[in-house]
Write a protein that holds these residues in place. Structure first.
Motif, PDB file in Angstrom:
ATOM      1  N   THR A 198       0.833  -1.202   0.000  1.00  0.00           N
ATOM      2  CA  THR A 198       0.000   0.000   0.000  1.00  0.00           C
ATOM      3  C   THR A 198       0.871   1.257   0.000  1.00  0.00           C
ATOM      4  N   ARG A 201       2.634   2.375  -3.363  1.00  0.00           N
ATOM      5  CA  ARG A 201       1.837   3.076  -4.370  1.00  0.00           C
ATOM      6  C   ARG A 201       1.870   4.594  -4.210  1.00  0.00           C
ATOM      7  N   ASN A 202       2.322   5.066  -3.067  1.00  0.00           N
ATOM      8  CA  ASN A 202       2.273   6.498  -2.776  1.00  0.00           C
ATOM      9  C   ASN A 202       3.587   7.191  -3.128  1.00  0.00           C
ATOM     10  N   SER A 203       3.571   8.503  -3.070  1.00  0.00           N
ATOM     11  CA  SER A 203       4.719   9.308  -3.488  1.00  0.00           C
ATOM     12  C   SER A 203       5.937   9.096  -2.590  1.00  0.00           C
ATOM     13  N   GLY A 242       0.696  13.599  -8.939  1.00  0.00           N
ATOM     14  CA  GLY A 242      -0.412  13.301  -8.035  1.00  0.00           C
ATOM     15  C   GLY A 242      -1.628  14.164  -8.304  1.00  0.00           C
ATOM     16  N   LYS A 251      -5.220   6.684 -11.396  1.00  0.00           N
ATOM     17  CA  LYS A 251      -4.256   6.424 -10.341  1.00  0.00           C
ATOM     18  C   LYS A 251      -2.910   7.056 -10.694  1.00  0.00           C
TER      19      LYS A 251
END
Length: 254
Positions: A198, A201-203, A242, A251
């Motif tokens: 999880t 997937r983020n910056s 983003g 996404k």
């Protein structure tokens, strides 16, 4: 490559396993040095987004420091042991650019709990036991335990744990905020990797800045660090991607 640790990579997640089962994964100087090297290399590898740290087997994460190594030390040697360990490993982990998740799969005692405390997130198995037993040896924690534990659980509980040297079961550790979640032994690593996936997937740029700001949250510099980082991120590629992804209802691809 390493004698006391194992490393592998799964989907941009690095897994470091302390592998000294004959001594319940106790930390000796070589293990600390190898861990420092592995963390340094994974931190510099742009393909790696999250690092997971665990111990081999189901009995022990890290059962403590290898007492045999320092039993005859005098004050100068002991101070150097603590300072060197903190500089090359414990502080290094806390200040990495990438999140480190501890999967505490059994005993996390003394230096083992201090190692988990240096990580950004802690998951534990139901059979985990956590504690700082140093006062039973006439010592105190030397790898940051007296500093990091109060920030997590408060001074009162930290004092109780340090003064009594008692071991906490995983369920109680979760109640007081010492660990984030508790799972069955067989689910611990899969659930840890699920969280890591999880996060992947983020910056990475934003997460790096968040680590820096959170680490300063109990200092006078905390708010200024947050404001400065918030502003800096507006000119970075991850923010552009983003926001574009949000507006385009897709996404983001960080």
């Amino acid at each position: 490559m390493y004698e006391n640790i194992l490393t592998e990579i799964q989907e941009r997640i690095a897994i470091i396993t302390i592998n000294r089962p004959q001594s319940l994964n106790a930390l000796n100087s070589k293990t600390i040095s190898e861990l420092s090297d592995a963390f340094g290399k994974f931190n510099e590898d742009d393909q790696i987004r999250v690092i997971v740290l665990t111990g081999s087997g189901e009995k022990s994460f890290v059962a403590g420091a290898d007492i045999k190594e320092f039993s005859d030390f005098k004050t100068p040697e002991a101070e150097e042991l603590a300072r060197n360990g903190q500089n090359i490993l414990f502080n290094k982990i806390e200040n990495l650019n990438k999140p480190v998740i501890a999967a505490v799969n059994g005993f996390a005692l003394g230096g083992g709990l201090e190692l988990a405390l240096a990580c950004h997130i802690r998951y534990a198995s139901e059979n985990a036991k956590l504690g700082l037993p140093e006062v039973t040896l006439g010592l105190i924690p030397g790898y940051g335990g007296t500093q990091r534990l109060p920030k997590l659980v408060g001074k009162g509980l930290a004092n109780e744990l340090i003064f009594s040297a008692k071991m906490l079961p995983a369920a109680r550790a979760k109640e007081i905020g010492l660990v984030n979640e508790v799972f069955s032994p067989e689910d611990l690593l899969p659930k840890t990797l699920e969280l890591a996936t999880t996060i992947v997937r983020n910056s990475p740029m934003a997460i790096s800045k968040a680590i820096e700001a959170v680490n300063l949250s109990d200092t006078e510099k905390g708010f200024d660090a947050e404001i400065k980082s918030f502003g800096q991120l507006f000119e970075m590629e991850d923010k552009k991607e983003g926001v574009a992804a949000f507006l385009e209802k897709r996404k983001p691809a960080f």
